[in-house]
Design an enzyme around this catalytic site. Structure first.
Site: not given
Length: 209
Positions: A8, A52, A76, A144-145
């Site tokens: 994002h 987001r 996430e 991200g993770n």
């Protein structure tokens, strides 16, 4: 088929994993990405249900004009007790956890939250379902993770090593997976491709963190 995993755009808070919309810079990142993806013949668009990710997908979709499918499985990792905290607070109060995590030897969960295995158990069935669908090019806006956890799964790497996938995974970067149906196998085609924003210094994470 190709799956384009998108981190994002930049959110409007530096606090840990708050469910907040994009900043002005995040909106710009998503618009640059949408212009690039317009040439990718995308035929499906998914996102996590966090604000987001939804807003990133909506801005991208101004250039694609697709049905936007929102899935909570693409969230996430839960950061548990760290969520809503500043980086300074986390460094002070969770230093033992951070040191152990940085050793990359155990897939330890965030205190009160998830680890890489938990995230994959939640996400991977949906990723497989999408890969085996009728689509040829799919954009998935996630986190991200979450992206790192999926990569460890498809490459058969210990989840404890997930942080080795790029020191800085840029906002609105592209990580491309290729799925070959005959082998029921995923291939990593590219990682953290942010060519569409690398000329904009103010949009890179080093200017934010």
């Amino acid at each position: 088929m190709n799956l384009y995993l998108i981190r994002h755009g930049r959110q409007n808070s530096t606090l840990c994993n708050l469910n907040v919309p994009l900043s002005k810079e995040g909106q710009m990142q998503a618009d640059f990405l949408g212009k690039r993806l317009k040439n990718y013949y995308v035929d499906a668009l998914y996102s996590s249900d966090l604000l987001r990710a939804i807003e990133t997908a909506e801005i991208i979709n101004k250039h694609l004009g697709l049905t936007h499918m929102i899935k909570k499985e693409l969230r996430e990792l839960s950061f548990g007790e760290l969520e809503g905290m500043t980086q300074e607070y986390i460094q002070e109060h969770f230093s033992d956890f951070l040191k152990k995590q940085d050793m990359l030897t155990d897939d330890i969960p965030y205190p009160g939250g998830e680890n890489g295995q938990d995230a994959c158990d939640r996400m991977f069935p949906l990723i497989q379902e999408i890969a085996r669908s009728r689509y040829e090019n799919v954009v998935i806006v996630t986190h991200g993770n979450a992206i790192r956890a999926i990569l460890t799964k498809i490459l058969g790497i210990d989840y404890a090593k997930k942080l080795l996938f790029s020191d800085t995974l840029e906002n609105c970067s592209i990580t491309q997976l290729k799925y070959v149906e005959e082998k029921d196998r995923f291939y990593l085609e590219r990682l953290n491709d942010y060519a569409h924003i690398e000329h904009k210094e103010e949009l890179l994470r080093k200017r934010w963190i």
